[in-house]
Design a protein around this motif. Structure first.
Motif, PDB file in Angstrom:
ATOM      1  N   LEU A 510      43.133  42.238  39.335  1.00 27.99           N
ATOM      2  CA  LEU A 510      43.630  40.859  39.284  1.00 27.99           C
ATOM      3  C   LEU A 510      43.586  40.201  40.657  1.00 27.99           C
ATOM      4  O   LEU A 510      43.165  39.055  40.801  1.00 27.99           O
ATOM      5  N   ARG A 511      44.025  40.950  41.662  1.00 25.36           N
ATOM      6  CA  ARG A 511      43.995  40.383  43.012  1.00 25.36           C
ATOM      7  C   ARG A 511      42.551  40.134  43.455  1.00 25.36           C
ATOM      8  O   ARG A 511      42.230  39.099  44.054  1.00 25.36           O
ATOM      9  N   ALA A 512      41.655  41.068  43.141  1.00 23.29           N
ATOM     10  CA  ALA A 512      40.246  40.885  43.497  1.00 23.29           C
ATOM     11  C   ALA A 512      39.657  39.667  42.769  1.00 23.29           C
ATOM     12  O   ALA A 512      38.914  38.878  43.362  1.00 23.29           O
ATOM     13  N   ALA A 513      40.011  39.518  41.496  1.00 21.28           N
ATOM     14  CA  ALA A 513      39.511  38.358  40.735  1.00 21.28           C
ATOM     15  C   ALA A 513      40.011  37.057  41.346  1.00 21.28           C
ATOM     16  O   ALA A 513      39.280  36.055  41.405  1.00 21.28           O
ATOM     17  N   TRP A 514      41.270  37.086  41.804  1.00 21.56           N
ATOM     18  CA  TRP A 514      41.818  35.881  42.427  1.00 21.56           C
ATOM     19  C   TRP A 514      41.015  35.514  43.670  1.00 21.56           C
ATOM     20  O   TRP A 514      40.658  34.356  43.871  1.00 21.56           O
ATOM     21  N   PHE A 515      40.705  36.495  44.520  1.00 24.95           N
ATOM     22  CA  PHE A 515      39.936  36.223  45.736  1.00 24.95           C
ATOM     23  C   PHE A 515      38.510  35.775  45.407  1.00 24.95           C
ATOM     24  O   PHE A 515      37.948  34.903  46.068  1.00 24.95           O
ATOM     25  N   TRP A 516      37.898  36.361  44.368  1.00 22.59           N
ATOM     26  CA  TRP A 516      36.546  35.930  43.990  1.00 22.59           C
ATOM     27  C   TRP A 516      36.557  34.478  43.504  1.00 22.59           C
ATOM     28  O   TRP A 516      35.614  33.714  43.773  1.00 22.59           O
ATOM     29  N   THR A 517      37.622  34.081  42.808  1.00 27.46           N
ATOM     30  CA  THR A 517      37.725  32.691  42.351  1.00 27.46           C
ATOM     31  C   THR A 517      37.849  31.745  43.544  1.00 27.46           C
ATOM     32  O   THR A 517      37.212  30.683  43.584  1.00 27.46           O
ATOM     33  N   GLN A 518      38.672  32.127  44.519  1.00 29.67           N
ATOM     34  CA  GLN A 518      38.779  31.310  45.723  1.00 29.67           C
ATOM     35  C   GLN A 518      37.430  31.218  46.436  1.00 29.67           C
ATOM     36  O   GLN A 518      37.031  30.150  46.908  1.00 29.67           O
ATOM     37  N   ARG A 519      36.759  32.335  46.498  1.00 30.52           N
ATOM     38  CA  ARG A 519      35.463  32.359  47.186  1.00 30.52           C
ATOM     39  C   ARG A 519      34.440  31.466  46.478  1.00 30.52           C
ATOM     40  O   ARG A 519      33.618  30.818  47.124  1.00 30.52           O
ATOM     41  N   SER A 520      34.506  31.420  45.156  1.00 31.72           N
ATOM     42  CA  SER A 520      33.601  30.546  44.404  1.00 31.72           C
ATOM     43  C   SER A 520      33.775  29.089  44.828  1.00 31.72           C
ATOM     44  O   SER A 520      32.803  28.370  45.073  1.00 31.72           O
ATOM     45  N   ARG A 521      35.031  28.657  44.915  1.00 36.28           N
ATOM     46  CA  ARG A 521      35.295  27.273  45.327  1.00 36.28           C
ATOM     47  C   ARG A 521      34.781  27.005  46.733  1.00 36.28           C
ATOM     48  O   ARG A 521      34.205  25.958  47.024  1.00 36.28           O
ATOM     49  N   LEU A 522      34.989  27.966  47.616  1.00 32.44           N
ATOM     50  CA  LEU A 522      34.597  27.780  49.008  1.00 32.44           C
ATOM     51  C   LEU A 522      33.080  27.778  49.163  1.00 32.44           C
ATOM     52  O   LEU A 522      32.524  26.966  49.912  1.00 32.44           O
ATOM     53  N   VAL A 523      32.411  28.686  48.467  1.00 30.53           N
ATOM     54  CA  VAL A 523      30.943  28.757  48.534  1.00 30.53           C
ATOM     55  C   VAL A 523      30.323  27.449  48.053  1.00 30.53           C
ATOM     56  O   VAL A 523      29.412  26.900  48.679  1.00 30.53           O
ATOM     57  N   GLU A 524      30.843  26.933  46.948  1.00 30.18           N
ATOM     58  CA  GLU A 524      30.308  25.686  46.402  1.00 30.18           C
ATOM     59  C   GLU A 524      30.590  24.524  47.351  1.00 30.18           C
ATOM     60  O   GLU A 524      29.716  23.683  47.597  1.00 30.18           O
TER      61      GLU A 524
END
Length: 1022
Positions: A510-524
């Motif tokens: 869950l914590r990893a998924a949360w960070f990947w979601t944040q990273r998606s926003r930042l990458v875009e």
């Protein structure tokens, strides 16, 4: 006001020289700005100069003069503590001064927004409550600017912000926003900075470059004194005319720097001139070192305490008896080293250069010891400093005392205080400092920390944040969000990368998924990709896990991404599951956000009324619950869906409401999107000037590249419709730069392809137009993109039809028309506006083959008449009239054509759509039709439409051959003239037609049917 003038008067008497020297040009510029502000034209000025050159003295002189003119003056300065700037310090101080001077006016201006504005002025309310989101800082900025504008609505207000070189990042961001968006009120804002400190990597440098590009901001550079001015300054200091040799020496050594002149003049009177060296540091320290030892010690304490130190705090740190402390202070003040602050509550150095020199002279152990004493004093008695400064100052002193055990919780407390003020840049810096201290702090200190006290991003594992120890990953999560909120996305990306590396063996999906979601926003957001890889990774991590807030958020983000990039059944399923999971775990905002996405997907799938009803319900529900982000998004998405089905008037009504709502909430990015969508809908309704203005507003308030892309796209569309091909090409290139190629969103890319086809066709580059079409339709049109697909196909079909008589267009024509027909068959036309476009595309394809009939165009006109698309209706009316006249239908056809052309001409002239207006006029001239309504204006048109363009008979022959694709040599051979003469004729023709090349001239001739097909040599040869 009288209080402030008295205060400024007191400041004046403290200057070494009572005579104000020079600065006539700079004062004139400041006074001119004051006069303009007084006339209702807000002004913004930057005043730069090296340390000691006289910026403060000039500001004091101007402030006193402004008071005498009846202006209200508020002064705020950036505060430095241990190398750190206090968040929003100059604005907080200036607003506090305005509250003291204009209490009723400020209260009225802040009414209803006290909770938000308290982040800058704590006296207005409690900042512990309230939401924290990506728009929080922008919302605060917008409210602050509007507050200043309201206060300055009826009176001239001067806001002076000093020492920007010490400004924290949040202050810099707010100043940039203020200067960029200030548009009303009798307000003058002047900000000063030390120019010689702005080295290549100084954080103020990019801001100055940005402000230099604004036409509304003036920059004044304060230079050094001339020899004559130095002489007058010395005379004022010494109260007597100096010897020329003394002036020469001081001028040579000071190089005209006002502060150095004062120091050298005073030193010469004290008999220590001969003992001075040329070292700046020695020059600044010589008078400090002549003080009694106790006064020197107090000066060192003040130097390490920051730009200003309160008397009670100084007493606690100095640990002297009150009599001894006052005696030491009197000596330092008497020597003009220290000054009492304007409120009489503390002390500061007369000049920051002296403070820096004294501070640099401290020994390493001495510096940390002084910081420890400051920190201990603040812990023992927090009331020693203002409440809004306490956390930041305590954190800075413990950090520079090198005590990790004390510094870690203090720094975390300061990060919370910064977050409450929406000072996310400072929050990020403090969190990074906490991560630096983490390993050095004792285990028992770390174990006592709780995430509930320091973070809003709690561990997404379902544990109780009040009972769970704070983890390093919690700090990283909070820092990543702070970085996203303040625009420091590169730093946030690095933090997420480190966090995901730490989580590789952690077993916490869950914590990893949360960070990947944040990273998606930042990458875009950073243009590093479209964010799908990161979202897909997060989705895979939560697959099969029980419902949770993280799970719902991942699905909501997946659905929203898919709606924009790949709408379809999978996106619809993700949205439905996101809504379901959010309801299960009580995540209200995620549920509303997912429902809004679901509504859009329903509209795009064809379930239009159900989708619109859902979107309307979410909009109202979000307003009731105060879900600001969802409210803003609803006012962007719902009108977009309405525009997509042709209900532009309904869209405009919601968008107008959205502008006011977004502005009131300070949702800047939302406001930019609203303005962009409004521009599109106004263009559809034929309100082109309003559309242009909306596009400009989108760019003005937007914080990212996409609003600039909106602006460029709308202006490219308008330029193309008005026949300004070169401008349309420039704006198209700009739009492509702003939107980038990293994230090919159909709603951005397809309109740009449509524009590219139109520009290429207008310039006679049909092969380029065909290439653009092939690239655009390669992957088909997913649901929700038909609104862009029909316009793309139409632009291509018109290009083919206009180029029908061009021999160069024949190769590949059948393939191009076949591609258009095949693509059109697969494109949805489930609402009247796209059914009308389907008929239009069909008619243009028939025209491209010479098979169109009046009935084809009559059906198209009938379909467009109820749609409130005046420009589109005018264009199809023109084609209908043309078809009637070519059909040879006699007087009845001519009468009907006249009835069609009259409103088409009126629309074209009103919109300044030159190509359409010219096409209508030429068609009427060819057919000898009279379009004027009044009999006295009836004039027979020339029998030859080419004559109306001002071409000679020989130029007519040359244009005919240019339109047939002939080269200059071929034209010369056919007309029995020299190639050079043919070239001259071609140049004259291009000038008279106002086109840039042969291809554009040929396209214009064929589009206007200047030469009937039977007269075209390409059609008659052989």
């Amino acid at each position: 006001m009288s209080y402030l003038c008295a205060m400024l008067g007191a400041v004046e008497t403290r200057s070494v020289s009572p005579v104000f020297v020079g600065r006539a040009d700079e004062l004139e510029a400041l006074n001119d700005a004051l006069a303009r502000a007084g006339a209702g034209e807000p002004q913004a000025l930057l005043l730069g100069g090296e340390a000691g050159v006289g910026k403060t003295r000039l500001i004091e002189e101007f402030a006193a003069a402004s008071c005498r003119e009846g202006a209200v003056v508020a002064i705020g300065g950036c505060v430095e503590i241990g190398g750190d700037g206090l968040p929003f310090a100059p604005f907080s101080t200036a607003l506090r001064a305005l509250r003291r001077l204009l209490p009723d006016e400020l209260a009225a201006a802040a009414a209803g927004q006290e909770e938000e504005l308290a982040r800058l002025l704590p006296e207005l309310g409690d900042t512990s409550r309230g939401r924290h989101d990506e728009d929080g800082m922008a919302r605060l900025f917008e409210l602050t600017v509007r507050l200043l504008e309201r206060i300055a609505a009826e009176r001239t207000v001067v806001v002076l912000l000093e020492d920007l070189h010490w400004a924290d990042a949040s202050t810099r961001h707010l100043l940039a926003y203020l200067f960029r968006t200030l548009r009303s009120g009798r307000l003058l804002v002047v900000a000063t900075y030390r120019a010689d400190d702005i080295h290549r990597r100084h954080p103020l440098r990019p801001l100055l470059a940005e402000l230099d590009r604004l036409r509304t901001v003036r920059r004044i550079e304060l230079g050094r004194f001339s020899r004559a001015e130095v002489g007058r300054q010395i005379a004022g200091i010494l109260a007597t005319e100096p010897e020329p040799s003394q002036v020469d020496e001081i001028f040579a050594r000071s190089d005209g720097n006002a502060f150095f002149v004062e120091e050298l003049a005073v030193a010469s009177t004290e008999g220590c001139r001969a003992g001075l060296t040329d070292s700046l540091r020695d020059l600044l320290l010589v008078r400090v070192e002549s003080l009694p030892e106790a006064a020197q010690a107090v000066a060192r304490i003040v130097a390490e305490g920051g730009s200003t130190v309160e008397y009670r705090l100084l007493a606690a740190v100095a640990r002297l008896s009150e009599d001894d402390l006052i005696e030491a202070l009197r000596a330092a003040v008497g020597a003009n080293i220290l000054l009492a602050t304007t409120d009489g509550d503390g002390y500061r150095f007369r000049h920051s250069l002296v403070r820096e020199a004294v501070g640099d002279d401290l020994l390493p152990g001495e510096r940390s010891r002084l910081n420890r004493r400051y920190a201990q004093a603040l812990e023992d008695d927090p009331a020693l400093v203002p409440a809004d400064e306490r956390a930041a100052r305590l954190a800075s002193h413990w950090y520079h005392a090198h005590d990790a055990a004390k510094a870690l919780p203090a720094v975390l407390d300061a990060s919370v205080a910064a977050r409450r003020r929406h000072a996310y840049s400072e929050q990020l810096r403090l969190l990074e400092r906490a991560m630096e201290l983490w390993e050095s702090a004792p285990e028992e200190v770390r174990a006592a920390l709780r995430p509930v006290d320091y973070t809003e991003v709690y561990p997404p594992c379902g544990c109780d944040p009040a009972a769970t120890p704070l983890r390093y990953l919690d700090l990283m999560a909070e820092a990543a969000v702070a970085g996203r909120f303040c625009g420091e996305r590169e730093r946030a990306l690095k933090i997420t990368k480190r966090a995901l590396h730490l989580l590789e063996d952690d077993g916490d999906p869950l914590r990893a998924a949360w960070f990947w979601t944040q990273r998606s926003r930042l990458v875009e957001a950073q243009g590093r990709g479209d964010g799908w890889h990161e979202l897909a990774t997060a989705q895979e991590l939560v697959r099969g896990l029980p419902p949770s807030e993280v799970h719902a958020d991942v699905l909501s983000n997946v659905a929203n991404w898919s709606m924009v990039h790949r709408p379809g059944p999978e996106a619809l399923l993700a949205a439905e599951r996101a809504v379901e999971y959010a309801r299960m775990v009580g995540a209200r905002d995620i549920e509303l956000n997912a429902r809004l996405t679901l509504a859009g997907l329903l509209v795009e799938s064809g379930d239009i009324e159900a989708g619109l009803a859902e979107a309307h319900d979410v909009k109202e529900r979000a307003r009731e619950l105060g879900a600001a982000y969802v409210v803003g998004r609803a006012h962007v998405n719902l009108p977009s869906h309405l525009e997509g089905i042709g209900r532009s008037r309904d869209a405009v009504a919601i968008l107008r409401e959205g502008v006011e709502l977004a502005r009131g909430l300070g949702l800047l990015d939302t406001e930019a999107w609203v303005w962009g969508n409004l521009a599109e809908s106004l263009h559809s309704l034929g309100r082109w000037d309003e559309a242009s203005e909306a596009a400009v507003n989108s760019e003005r308030v937007g914080q990212s590249a996409k609003p600039r892309g909106f602006h460029a796209t709308v202006h490219a569309v308008l330029a193309l419709a008005r026949g300004e091909l070169a401008e349309a090409g420039r704006q198209l290139a700009a739009a492509r730069r702003h939107f980038g190629s990293h994230d090919c969103v159909p709603q951005h890319m397809l309109p740009l392809s449509t524009l590219a086809i139109g520009v290429a066709a207008g310039e006679g580059r049909l092969l380029d137009a065909r290439t653009e079409l092939v690239a655009a339709v390669r992957h088909g049109f997913p649901p929700g993109t038909h609104r862009y697909g029909w316009r793309l196909l139409l632009a291509s079909a018109i290009a083919e039809a206009d180029a029908r008589a061009l021999p160069a267009a024949e190769p590949g024509r059948a393939e191009a028309l076949g591609r258009l027909r095949t693509t059109a068959k697969a494109l949805a036309a489930n609402v009247p506006v796209w059914q009308a476009h389907e008929l239009w595309v069909r008619a243009e394809l028939l025209r491209a083959e010479g098979r169109d009939t009046p009935d084809d165009w009559s059906d198209t006109v009938t379909a467009f008449e109820p749609l409130e698309r005046p420009y589109d209706l005018a264009r199809v009316r023109h084609r209908h009239a043309e078809s009637l006249l070519l059909s040879g239908g006699g007087e009845e056809a001519r009468h009907r054509a006249t009835e069609l052309l009259r409103p088409a001409r009126a629309v074209a002239e009103h919109l300044r759509a030159r190509p359409l207006a010219e096409s209508v006029a030429l068609l009427a001239q060819r057919a000898r039709l009279t379009l004027a309504a009044a009999p006295e204006r009836m004039v027979l048109a020339p029998a030859d439409p080419v004559e109306a363009l001002g071409l000679t008979s020989r130029e007519r022959d040359v244009l005919r051959l240019v339109a047939a694709g002939r080269s200059n040599r071929q034209i010369a051979e056919e007309l029995f003239i020299s190639p050079k003469t043919a070239s001259v004729h071609v140049s004259n023709i291009l000038a008279k037609l106002s086109v840039s090349g042969r291809g554009e001239a040929a396209a214009l001739a064929h589009r206007m049917r200047l030469f009937p097909p039977e007269a075209d040599p390409a059609r008659t040869a052989g």
